[in-house]
Scaffold this motif. Structure first.
Motif, short mmCIF file in Angstrom:
data_model
loop_
_atom_site.label_atom_id
_atom_site.label_comp_id
_atom_site.label_asym_id
_atom_site.label_seq_id
_atom_site.Cartn_x
_atom_site.Cartn_y
_atom_site.Cartn_z
N VAL A 125 -10.03 -1.08 -8.60
CA VAL A 125 -9.11 -1.84 -7.75
C VAL A 125 -7.93 -2.32 -8.61
CG1 VAL A 125 -8.83 -3.86 -6.25
CG2 VAL A 125 -10.99 -2.56 -6.22
N ALA A 126 -6.72 -2.12 -8.08
CA ALA A 126 -5.50 -2.63 -8.73
C ALA A 126 -4.81 -3.58 -7.76
CB ALA A 126 -4.59 -1.47 -9.10
N LEU A 127 -3.78 -4.26 -8.20
CA LEU A 127 -3.15 -5.30 -7.37
C LEU A 127 -1.79 -4.87 -6.82
CD1 LEU A 127 -3.84 -8.60 -9.35
CD2 LEU A 127 -5.19 -7.55 -7.51
N ARG A 128 -1.43 -5.47 -5.71
CA ARG A 128 -0.09 -5.32 -5.13
C ARG A 128 0.96 -5.62 -6.20
NH1 ARG A 128 0.48 -2.54 -1.53
NH2 ARG A 128 -0.75 -3.61 0.03
N GLY A 129 1.95 -4.75 -6.33
CA GLY A 129 3.02 -4.96 -7.32
C GLY A 129 2.70 -4.38 -8.68
N ALA A 130 1.51 -3.72 -8.80
CA ALA A 130 1.08 -3.24 -10.11
C ALA A 130 1.83 -2.00 -10.56
CB ALA A 130 -0.42 -2.92 -10.07
N ILE A 158 -9.57 4.86 -6.14
CA ILE A 158 -8.71 3.80 -6.69
C ILE A 158 -7.92 3.20 -5.53
CG2 ILE A 158 -6.83 3.27 -8.31
CD1 ILE A 158 -7.75 5.71 -9.95
N THR A 159 -8.00 1.88 -5.34
CA THR A 159 -7.30 1.24 -4.23
C THR A 159 -6.48 0.05 -4.71
OG1 THR A 159 -9.39 0.12 -3.80
CG2 THR A 159 -8.75 1.82 -2.24
N ILE A 160 -5.51 -0.32 -3.88
CA ILE A 160 -4.65 -1.46 -4.22
C ILE A 160 -4.95 -2.61 -3.27
CG2 ILE A 160 -2.24 -2.23 -4.31
CD1 ILE A 160 -1.57 0.40 -5.58
N ALA A 161 -5.15 -3.79 -3.86
CA ALA A 161 -5.48 -4.98 -3.06
C ALA A 161 -4.34 -5.98 -3.15
CB ALA A 161 -6.77 -5.62 -3.60
N GLU A 162 -4.25 -6.86 -2.16
CA GLU A 162 -3.27 -7.95 -2.23
C GLU A 162 -3.65 -8.89 -3.37
OE1 GLU A 162 -0.58 -7.85 -0.44
OE2 GLU A 162 -1.35 -6.12 0.64
N ARG A 163 -2.63 -9.61 -3.88
CA ARG A 163 -2.90 -10.60 -4.93
C ARG A 163 -3.43 -11.87 -4.25
NH1 ARG A 163 2.44 -8.83 -6.49
NH2 ARG A 163 3.16 -10.59 -5.30
N ASP A 164 -4.61 -11.74 -3.72
CA ASP A 164 -5.14 -12.81 -2.89
C ASP A 164 -6.65 -12.90 -3.10
OD1 ASP A 164 -4.92 -14.60 -0.38
OD2 ASP A 164 -6.51 -13.18 0.12
N LEU A 180 -11.63 -3.93 -12.03
CA LEU A 180 -10.38 -4.47 -11.49
C LEU A 180 -9.38 -4.44 -12.64
CD1 LEU A 180 -8.72 -6.15 -9.35
CD2 LEU A 180 -9.62 -8.20 -10.49
N ILE A 181 -8.20 -3.84 -12.39
CA ILE A 181 -7.17 -3.80 -13.43
C ILE A 181 -6.01 -4.72 -13.04
CG2 ILE A 181 -6.16 -1.64 -12.49
CD1 ILE A 181 -5.39 -1.05 -15.52
N VAL A 182 -5.56 -5.53 -14.00
CA VAL A 182 -4.58 -6.58 -13.73
C VAL A 182 -3.59 -6.68 -14.89
CG1 VAL A 182 -4.30 -9.08 -13.45
CG2 VAL A 182 -6.28 -7.95 -12.44
N GLU A 183 -2.29 -6.78 -14.58
CA GLU A 183 -1.30 -7.15 -15.59
C GLU A 183 -1.16 -8.68 -15.54
OE1 GLU A 183 1.30 -4.29 -13.24
OE2 GLU A 183 2.54 -4.68 -14.98
#
Ligand SMILES: *Cc1c(COP(=O)(O)O)cnc(C)c1O
Length: 387
Positions: A125-130, A158-164, A180-183
């Motif tokens: 899972v990655a985040l919105r804006g990533a 691989i999916t993109i989730a909201e930063r929520d 979960l991958i996060v900058e």
């Protein structure tokens, strides 16, 4: 003949040709000087013509350049040891770029997840804006439709989730999610500093669900925020972390830092790279990390960051064409009413190089060695370029 014609047109290049650099300035072949607030997109953290870096490269060039990863070499081992001593990590894998580091991190996370949860535990899972890179798996974790759409199908799982946090609580299923991958500070996605509380909650949630937390510090790591690693601000520790851009002073190098738990799941043959961590780049990187971890440099980046924040906020207050200012250390974004591309061009014509991060965000990434007076000159040129 225009010789740019021989370069495949994946970039819309600015017209001038850069021939030389000194300190925080670049020069074109007509003798024009440009104050560089891009650092080669966060690569040239020590600016240009740095004497110590030059010497480190000369010394490294007197030794071995490449030896296969089938054999031991000292510079890579010393660099890995340095990272183990200066971070959460227990083991390090070297590669050649940011996207490659993230691809490798996905593989190591899946290797570990499969060992503890079996085949169904593989989702990432990655985040919105990533932004995590332009290869098939990293592109699937990158939230930019225009980069993704022409290349479908991308890597699966691989999916993109909201930063929520609420949405992530629903998505991070212990049975199916590996990582979960996060900058900690989203770069290409508009310079968004993730809230410290949010990062702490993500760490608690990923621990509870046995999901590997991968921090992508390719842009925000290695001193850019005023801390050696951006996540130090929030006090969390990841399971894996990727770094690249400034790591080897402009030579191509990436690294994956891995916790002991993840490292235990990785066996010989699980991943590989021909060039990664060769003696030449590793020796240069060993010099660069020493410079970028210097407490005086980091304290200066923090105080420049505080000053930049105040100065940009004041600029935004007296104008109607800046919608928001975000950033930390020497990593800042301004949401602008005008298209960012127009401001980037006008700034260049005034002798200032800046970046965009999306259609309406101007991004500033000056060398970490910049002085306050040079920052002030750059900001004056930037303001004059806004309209
Ligand atoms: C630049 C960047 C990458 C990709 O690095 P490359 O070396 O261009 O492959 C990945 N993640 C982040 C956060 C980046 O800024």
């Amino acid at each position: 003949m225009d010789t740019t014609e021989a370069i495949l047109a994946t970039y819309k290049r600015a017209p001038m040709r850069i021939v030389r650099g000194e300190g925080v300035e670049l020069f074109d072949d007509e003798g024009n000087a440009y104050l560089d607030f891009t650092s080669g997109i966060a690569v040239n953290a020590l600016g240009y013509g740095d004497e110590g870096l030059r010497e480190a490269m000369h010394t490294a060039a007197d030794g071995l350049v490449h030896v296969s990863n089938l054999y031991r070499t000292e510079p890579g081992e010393a660099l890995a040891r340095w990272f183990v001593e200066h971070s959460f990590a227990d083991r390090v894998f070297f590669c050649n770029s940011g996207a490659e580091a993230n691809e490798g991190a996905f593989k190591f996370a899946r290797r570990w997840a499969r060992a503890i949860g079996g085949a169904p535990k593989h989702e990432i899972v990655a985040l919105r804006g990533a932004f995590h890179g332009r290869l098939f798996a990293t592109l699937a974790a990158t939230d930019r439709p225009q980069y993704r759409l022409p290349y479908r199908p991308l890597a699966g799982g691989i999916t993109i989730a909201e930063r929520d946090l609420r949405e992530l609580e629903g998505m991070l299923d212990a049975e199916t999610v590996a990582a979960l991958i996060v900058e900690p500070v989203q770069g290409e996605g508009g310079v968004r500093v993730l809230d410290e509380g949010f990062l702490l909650e993500l760490r608690a949630l990923t621990r509870e669900r046995k999901v590997a937390l991968i921090l992508d510090e390719i842009q925000c790591g290695l001193g850019r925020t005023g801390w050696l690693f951006a996540h130090e601000r929030s006090g969390i520790t990841p399971d894996l972390m990727t770094i690249a851009k400034p790591l080897a002073g402009g030579l191509p190098m990436g690294a994956i830092l891995v916790s002991s738990e993840i490292a235990c799941a990785v066996r010989p043959g699980d991943h590989g790279t021909t060039f990664g961590g060769g003696p030449f780049v590793a020796a240069v990187a060993r010099y660069v990390v020493e410079r970028l971890s210097d407490e005086t440099l980091l304290a200066t980046v923090r105080s420049h960051g505080a000053w930049l924040g105040d100065t940009l906020d004041a600029m935004a207050k007296r104008r109607t064409d800046i919608r928001a200012v975000r950033g930390v250390g020497l990593m800042w974004g301004l949401d602008t009413v005008q298209p960012a591309a127009d401001i980037v061009r006008r700034a260049r014509e005034r002798g200032l190089l800046v970046l965009s991060a999306g259609d309406h965000t101007v991004r500033l990434l000056p060398p970490l060695t910049i002085r306050r007076d040079e920052l002030a000159v750059g900001l004056a040129r930037l303001e004059a370029s806004l309209t």
